[in-house]
Enzyme design. Structure first.
Site, PDB file in Angstrom:
ATOM      1  CG  ASP A 118     -11.069 -13.207  -9.667  1.00 37.18           C
ATOM      2  OD1 ASP A 118     -11.245 -12.234  -8.856  1.00 37.18           O
ATOM      3  OD2 ASP A 118     -10.572 -13.935  -8.560  1.00 37.18           O
ATOM      4  N   GLY A 119     -13.763 -11.099 -10.072  1.00 37.53           N
ATOM      5  CA  GLY A 119     -13.874  -9.747 -10.359  1.00 37.53           C
ATOM      6  C   GLY A 119     -12.895  -9.053 -10.688  1.00 37.53           C
ATOM      7  CG  ASP A 136     -21.762  -4.279  -3.345  1.00 37.28           C
ATOM      8  OD1 ASP A 136     -20.987  -4.026  -1.818  1.00 37.28           O
ATOM      9  OD2 ASP A 136     -23.504  -4.447  -2.645  1.00 37.28           O
TER      10      ASP A 136
END
Length: 252
Positions: A118-119, A136
């Site tokens: 998970d970013g 992005d």
């Protein structure tokens, strides 16, 4: 993120091929990533070329992290043209990662890693500060709320080295586009720049934990040593737009 998490919770992308391109989609209406099979390391979409304008501010980052893999256009480009840079890519969707070979994304090695995760968690608890952070991250619904909250952008700032740079791809048609820009401004203050692509569907936001943007001074654009001439010709228009925007902001 544990590898055992149910993959069915994530939408499967599909690959659409023509004679000259291969593209990653969640729906036929919107392209997530596109490459030219004959030139898999080229940046085929304009917004990705604009994002690489970060090299005007830091031409040789030591550590670079990316949130969102997609078809790997940015990851492949950085791997080839920044041979001294350590690159880590965080992608939450296992079905996207499963397509890495179809899009010629290189295998992991000592300086290139693709990890499922998970970013938002990554920037909240980064394993190390980075010089460049590229965001992005899109899914089938667009920009996930967790990747455009105020907390997220605050964490992005904290995850950077002093003078580190955040580069974010935002879709101008998103209902919260202006809100996202303002959130980045609250996290980074005046050290930010917004550059729109030519068709105005994407905006790239550059934000610095330092003063690189305000200190930027225009100079002749020169081809970096590790970039071939054909690639440089393709990048020049986007780099010139970023340089022009930096110059105009410096005159304000």
């Amino acid at each position: 993120m544990p590898e055992s998490q149910d993959a069915d919770a994530f939408v499967k992308p599909f690959v659409y091929e023509t004679l000259n391109t291969k593209a990653l989609h969640f729906s036929i209406c919107e392209i997530q990533s596109r490459m030219q099979p004959q030139r898999p390391y080229a940046l085929d979409l304009e917004y990705t070329q604009t994002m690489m304008g970060v090299l005007l501010l830091n031409p040789q980052p030591e550590r670079l992290a990316m949130i969102g893999l997609g078809g790997g256009s940015l990851a492949k480009f950085c791997y080839r043209h920044l041979p001294r840079t350590r690159i880590k890519v965080v992608e939450i969707n296992p079905h996207v990662i499963a397509l890495r070979e179809q899009f010629c994304i290189p295998p992991d090695d000592e300086r290139f890693k693709v990890r499922r995760g998970d970013g938002a968690d990554f920037v909240r608890m980064p394993p190390y500060p980075v010089d460049v952070l590229m965001v992005d991250g899109f899914d089938a619904e667009g920009q996930p709320p967790a990747l455009c909250s105020q907390r997220f952008y605050d964490d992005c700032c904290e995850a950077l080295q002093p003078e580190g740079i955040l580069v974010v791809n935002l879709h101008t048609g998103h209902r919260d586009y202006e809100v996202c820009v303002e959130r980045i401004r609250r996290s980074f203050g005046a050290e930010m720049l917004v550059v729109s692509d030519l068709d105005c569907s994407n905006s790239i936001v550059f934000a610095c934990r330092g003063h690189l943007i305000s200190r930027y001074r225009p100079k002749a654009l020169r081809r970096p040593r590790h970039v071939d001439e054909a690639t440089w010709r393709e990048l020049m228009p986007a780099f010139a737009r970023v340089a022009g925007a930096l110059q105009r902001q410096g005159l304000q």
